[in-house]
Scaffold this motif. Sequence first.
Motif, PDB file in Angstrom:
ATOM      1  N   ILE A 156       0.251   5.788  -7.727  1.00  0.00           N
ATOM      2  CA  ILE A 156       0.843   6.798  -6.846  1.00  0.00           C
ATOM      3  C   ILE A 156       2.350   6.747  -7.041  1.00  0.00           C
ATOM      4  O   ILE A 156       2.975   5.684  -6.922  1.00  0.00           O
ATOM      5  CB  ILE A 156       0.482   6.540  -5.369  1.00  0.00           C
ATOM      6  N   TYR A 157       2.957   7.895  -7.327  1.00  0.00           N
ATOM      7  CA  TYR A 157       4.382   7.948  -7.644  1.00  0.00           C
ATOM      8  C   TYR A 157       5.237   8.050  -6.384  1.00  0.00           C
ATOM      9  O   TYR A 157       4.809   8.589  -5.358  1.00  0.00           O
ATOM     10  CB  TYR A 157       4.682   9.127  -8.558  1.00  0.00           C
ATOM     11  N   ALA A 158       6.431   7.514  -6.483  1.00  0.00           N
ATOM     12  CA  ALA A 158       7.389   7.604  -5.387  1.00  0.00           C
ATOM     13  C   ALA A 158       7.665   9.061  -5.056  1.00  0.00           C
ATOM     14  O   ALA A 158       7.738   9.904  -5.941  1.00  0.00           O
ATOM     15  CB  ALA A 158       8.695   6.894  -5.758  1.00  0.00           C
ATOM     16  N   GLY A 159       7.846   9.330  -3.768  1.00  0.00           N
ATOM     17  CA  GLY A 159       8.140  10.692  -3.331  1.00  0.00           C
ATOM     18  C   GLY A 159       6.971  11.376  -2.679  1.00  0.00           C
ATOM     19  O   GLY A 159       7.133  12.373  -1.981  1.00  0.00           O
ATOM     20  N   GLY A 160       5.757  10.856  -2.910  1.00  0.00           N
ATOM     21  CA  GLY A 160       4.587  11.406  -2.235  1.00  0.00           C
ATOM     22  C   GLY A 160       4.572  11.001  -0.769  1.00  0.00           C
ATOM     23  O   GLY A 160       5.220  10.036  -0.366  1.00  0.00           O
ATOM     24  N   LYS A 161       3.816  11.734   0.029  1.00  0.00           N
ATOM     25  CA  LYS A 161       3.714  11.441   1.466  1.00  0.00           C
ATOM     26  C   LYS A 161       2.238  11.320   1.825  1.00  0.00           C
ATOM     27  O   LYS A 161       1.443  12.203   1.502  1.00  0.00           O
ATOM     28  CB  LYS A 161       4.379  12.564   2.267  1.00  0.00           C
ATOM     29  N   GLN A 162       1.864  10.206   2.457  1.00  0.00           N
ATOM     30  CA  GLN A 162       0.481  10.002   2.854  1.00  0.00           C
ATOM     31  C   GLN A 162       0.137  10.890   4.050  1.00  0.00           C
ATOM     32  O   GLN A 162       0.878  10.951   5.027  1.00  0.00           O
ATOM     33  CB  GLN A 162       0.240   8.523   3.201  1.00  0.00           C
ATOM     34  N   VAL A 163      -0.995  11.575   3.957  1.00  0.00           N
ATOM     35  CA  VAL A 163      -1.489  12.401   5.062  1.00  0.00           C
ATOM     36  C   VAL A 163      -2.830  11.831   5.483  1.00  0.00           C
ATOM     37  O   VAL A 163      -3.808  11.910   4.741  1.00  0.00           O
ATOM     38  CB  VAL A 163      -1.648  13.881   4.633  1.00  0.00           C
ATOM     39  N   GLY A 164      -2.886  11.238   6.653  1.00  0.00           N
ATOM     40  CA  GLY A 164      -4.120  10.626   7.133  1.00  0.00           C
ATOM     41  C   GLY A 164      -3.909   9.163   7.469  1.00  0.00           C
ATOM     42  O   GLY A 164      -2.799   8.725   7.776  1.00  0.00           O
ATOM     43  N   GLN A 165      -4.991   8.399   7.414  1.00  0.00           N
ATOM     44  CA  GLN A 165      -4.927   6.999   7.816  1.00  0.00           C
ATOM     45  C   GLN A 165      -4.035   6.187   6.904  1.00  0.00           C
ATOM     46  O   GLN A 165      -3.738   6.588   5.773  1.00  0.00           O
ATOM     47  CB  GLN A 165      -6.330   6.392   7.831  1.00  0.00           C
ATOM     48  N   ALA A 166      -3.613   5.028   7.402  1.00  0.00           N
ATOM     49  CA  ALA A 166      -2.708   4.173   6.645  1.00  0.00           C
ATOM     50  C   ALA A 166      -3.384   3.638   5.384  1.00  0.00           C
ATOM     51  O   ALA A 166      -4.604   3.435   5.354  1.00  0.00           O
ATOM     52  CB  ALA A 166      -2.236   3.011   7.513  1.00  0.00           C
ATOM     53  N   ILE A 167      -2.568   3.441   4.354  1.00  0.00           N
ATOM     54  CA  ILE A 167      -3.065   2.897   3.093  1.00  0.00           C
ATOM     55  C   ILE A 167      -2.217   1.702   2.699  1.00  0.00           C
ATOM     56  O   ILE A 167      -1.091   1.536   3.169  1.00  0.00           O
ATOM     57  CB  ILE A 167      -3.034   3.946   1.964  1.00  0.00           C
ATOM     58  N   GLN A 168      -2.802   0.849   1.857  1.00  0.00           N
ATOM     59  CA  GLN A 168      -2.054  -0.291   1.332  1.00  0.00           C
ATOM     60  C   GLN A 168      -1.818  -0.089  -0.163  1.00  0.00           C
ATOM     61  O   GLN A 168      -2.719   0.305  -0.904  1.00  0.00           O
ATOM     62  CB  GLN A 168      -2.825  -1.592   1.576  1.00  0.00           C
ATOM     63  N   LEU A 169      -0.587  -0.369  -0.589  1.00  0.00           N
ATOM     64  CA  LEU A 169      -0.192  -0.165  -1.979  1.00  0.00           C
ATOM     65  C   LEU A 169       0.424  -1.437  -2.540  1.00  0.00           C
ATOM     66  O   LEU A 169       1.078  -2.194  -1.821  1.00  0.00           O
ATOM     67  CB  LEU A 169       0.830   0.971  -2.092  1.00  0.00           C
ATOM     68  N   LYS A 170       0.222  -1.650  -3.843  1.00  0.00           N
ATOM     69  CA  LYS A 170       0.893  -2.753  -4.548  1.00  0.00           C
ATOM     70  C   LYS A 170       2.035  -2.171  -5.358  1.00  0.00           C
ATOM     71  O   LYS A 170       1.848  -1.249  -6.151  1.00  0.00           O
ATOM     72  CB  LYS A 170      -0.078  -3.495  -5.462  1.00  0.00           C
ATOM     73  N   VAL A 171       3.244  -2.702  -5.156  1.00  0.00           N
ATOM     74  CA  VAL A 171       4.454  -2.174  -5.797  1.00  0.00           C
ATOM     75  C   VAL A 171       4.401  -2.408  -7.305  1.00  0.00           C
ATOM     76  O   VAL A 171       4.193  -3.537  -7.766  1.00  0.00           O
ATOM     77  CB  VAL A 171       5.714  -2.828  -5.188  1.00  0.00           C
ATOM     78  N   LEU A 172       4.594  -1.326  -8.075  1.00  0.00           N
ATOM     79  CA  LEU A 172       4.611  -1.410  -9.535  1.00  0.00           C
ATOM     80  C   LEU A 172       6.020  -1.319 -10.108  1.00  0.00           C
ATOM     81  O   LEU A 172       6.281  -1.780 -11.210  1.00  0.00           O
ATOM     82  CB  LEU A 172       3.768  -0.277 -10.148  1.00  0.00           C
ATOM     83  N   LYS A 173       6.914  -0.689  -9.371  1.00  0.00           N
ATOM     84  CA  LYS A 173       8.273  -0.499  -9.870  1.00  0.00           C
ATOM     85  C   LYS A 173       9.246  -0.635  -8.706  1.00  0.00           C
ATOM     86  O   LYS A 173       8.970  -0.173  -7.606  1.00  0.00           O
ATOM     87  CB  LYS A 173       8.417   0.893 -10.503  1.00  0.00           C
ATOM     88  N   GLU A 174      10.372  -1.298  -8.959  1.00  0.00           N
ATOM     89  CA  GLU A 174      11.362  -1.461  -7.901  1.00  0.00           C
ATOM     90  C   GLU A 174      12.042  -0.134  -7.573  1.00  0.00           C
ATOM     91  O   GLU A 174      11.985   0.826  -8.338  1.00  0.00           O
ATOM     92  CB  GLU A 174      12.398  -2.520  -8.308  1.00  0.00           C
ATOM     93  N   LEU A 175      12.698  -0.114  -6.430  1.00  0.00           N
ATOM     94  CA  LEU A 175      13.307   1.111  -5.913  1.00  0.00           C
ATOM     95  C   LEU A 175      14.357   1.668  -6.876  1.00  0.00           C
ATOM     96  O   LEU A 175      15.185   0.949  -7.408  1.00  0.00           O
ATOM     97  CB  LEU A 175      13.964   0.821  -4.566  1.00  0.00           C
ATOM     98  N   SER A 176      14.329   2.985  -7.065  1.00  0.00           N
ATOM     99  CA  SER A 176      15.373   3.690  -7.812  1.00  0.00           C
ATOM    100  C   SER A 176      16.089   4.625  -6.859  1.00  0.00           C
ATOM    101  O   SER A 176      15.555   5.648  -6.453  1.00  0.00           O
ATOM    102  CB  SER A 176      14.770   4.493  -8.969  1.00  0.00           C
TER     103      SER A 176
END
Length: 791
Positions: free
Chosen positions: A367-387
């Motif tokens: 999942i790419y940065a900039g997307g917005k989750q709609v619905g229940q909470a999700i858990q993600l594992k970070v693949l790339k540091e903040l730009s």
Amino acid sequence: MTCFHCGEDCLDETVDFDNKTFCCEGCKTVYEILNQNELCNYYDIEKTPGITPPKDLSKKFEYLENSQVIEKLVDFKDDEISISVFYLPQIHCSSCIWLLENLYKLNPDIKSSRVNFLKKEIRLSFNHNILSLRKLVELLASIGYEPEINLENLSERKKQKIDRSLIFKLGVAGFCFGNIMLISLPEYFGLDMIKETHFANFFGYVNLILSLPILVYSSNSYFISAWNGIKRKVVNIDIPISLGILVLFLRSAFEIVSKTGAGYSDSLAGLVFFLLLGRIFQQKTYNILSFERDYKSYFPIATTKIETNGNEKNIPVSELNIGDIILIRNNELIPVDAELIEGNANIDNSFVTGESAPTRKNIGDKIYAGGKQVGQAIQLKVLKELSHSYLTQLWNNEAFSKEEQDQFEGITNSISKYFTIIILVIAFGSGLFWLQTDLKIAINTFTAVLIIACPCALALSAPFTFGNVLRVLGRNKFYLKNATVIENLAKINTIVFDKTGTITQSSNSDIKYYGEELNEETTNHLYSIFRQSSHPLSKMIFNGFVKAKILEIGKFNELVGKGIIAKIENKTYTIGSEQFVKKVNENSSKATRVHLKIDNNYLGYYQLENKYRINLKQTISLLLKWFKLKIISGDNDSEKENLVNYFGSESEFLFNQTPDNKLKYIKSLQDNGENVAMIGDGLNDAGALKQSNVGISISEDINTFSPACDAILEASVFEKLPTFIGYCRGSIRIIIVSFIISFLYNIVGLTFAVKGLLSPVFAAILMPLSSITVVVFVTLATNILAKHKNL
């Protein structure tokens, strides 16, 4: 014979097509492509603007089919759309911009293309299912704009370098300037009368020859810019400069050839040398400003990190590391590229692509940065540091920008619109006046006026002032989208506040539950449901729970301005306002309440006692001196009496307002001539924030970054809001003072110039010095003003 497309001489071969001549098959092919797609307006904007395309592209870009290479070059990718940014060093004129931003006409699978002329970059959105990255790059190369791709440096965004051609031109001008001055030494010491005549003539011709590279090469950008302006019927600042250079050269050539004088070759060389030096200085400072805005715009975004022991902790996104696990709730922005490891992801990528239809993601998907989750909470594992540069690009996405003037241009253009025309009138007038007395003085006067009055200092005032203001405000946790927001903030006369989460503190509210006793199972269910939501009221209630068991949720739907419907273990929970849950509004209490219902069984409600922000009374008192204040809220009017104590009875209060009502209210104020600033939490207020002249989002401990807003204010510095607005107003006054300084400088300089007391070369030295003076003044003034306001 020259090529119709690129303007190069047809040396090796000549290709005739459509009554036009081309230097190679490549240029002819580009013309055919443009002609077939009705894009030949390209040639109307600029004569021979094209670039000769590479001869053979068949295997050059094979490496772009490698999935690992594609991964590095693509900034965003979903099921259909990919977005990439390429550096195109060939971009050089308005024709390039026009062609590159019309690429969709060459290939309909290119959804959009936007050019950043200063950085020579293009941002392309394309359908990767039909058009591969390789084919896209080959298309760019085929029309003469081959991207510069360096895979080793992809992860490093480097500061833009000074245009190398400008440095070469400066070197040529410096070499010629030094030698012309050396040859002219006898003149400087008054020895010209005793020189041998044939030596004097010989050195005069040497000076003239040395002047040719300066005229043809070093100063050609001024002539090109002036000519382009004339073709478009625009009088730009390069017209008087070009006239001055041309007059000096022609007069020098006349005197040397007619043997009536030594000419002004030294003045010409010195003039161009110092002009180029000033341009390099200006370009360097613009690049510094751009660089700092890209990489030092640290937005106050926090995200929830799940630690190894299972605890959840809010941390700044800048502290995220690869491999960290983060929790993204409903309507929260995904700040980094990550992999889905738990939950049902329903991603709204409208902030990136402009398309609002959510995309389903499965466990293991990226999942790419900039997307917005709609619905229940999700858990993600970070693949790339903040730009931060990516967030800056996202914040400035044209899909969420207002129709505004370009940065730095508004206030400058309003004052300097007729500046160049006035200078031309003065130059010609003074030249004609002295022509009756002394031709040499007339030439000097005409040229000196054109140079001394160059409005470079005027043009630098706004960008340097605003650039420093942006840095000072950012350092104080008030983050503005761009320089235009400073001007707009200085113009506002009305401020509209949201209530919940804006003037109230979500972290310090007292929460009490009234109703049926909640058993352990229901408590676990509610704890799991409130954990999904990013709404301020949900966060308050969730934080009030003693830690309970987190359960999987089957269904979660949060309705903006109403409440939540969630299903867990075959039980349907309805949570929200009294009207939403009970379908009636009994008005039994005016307190802020969140009601609960399981299936058709009403349980009770949470009652929240709002705590107002620290020093709210003093903050509002200061704002009331300058602005009309309004309160608009989705809650009932239970707090009206308290709010009147803070805002006074003269302020307007609106309650029970939906997000759509808020937007319409802002528009109605604007229709009545008000310049409105809307201050909200960035969630339910997104529409109103976008509609307002300045939308300010309050950020606390949640990921409330929103491209719809123009500024982000960290909640901890809310009480400094009057100071921030006052600082923006003060910066406009600083610009006006710098304009006055620039005008005074021009008046003094022109006084000496029209009297014939100022040589062109001295004027050329003073011109960049005036720019430096203005830059130093606005930088010191904005820093002193910041210190005065304790920023």
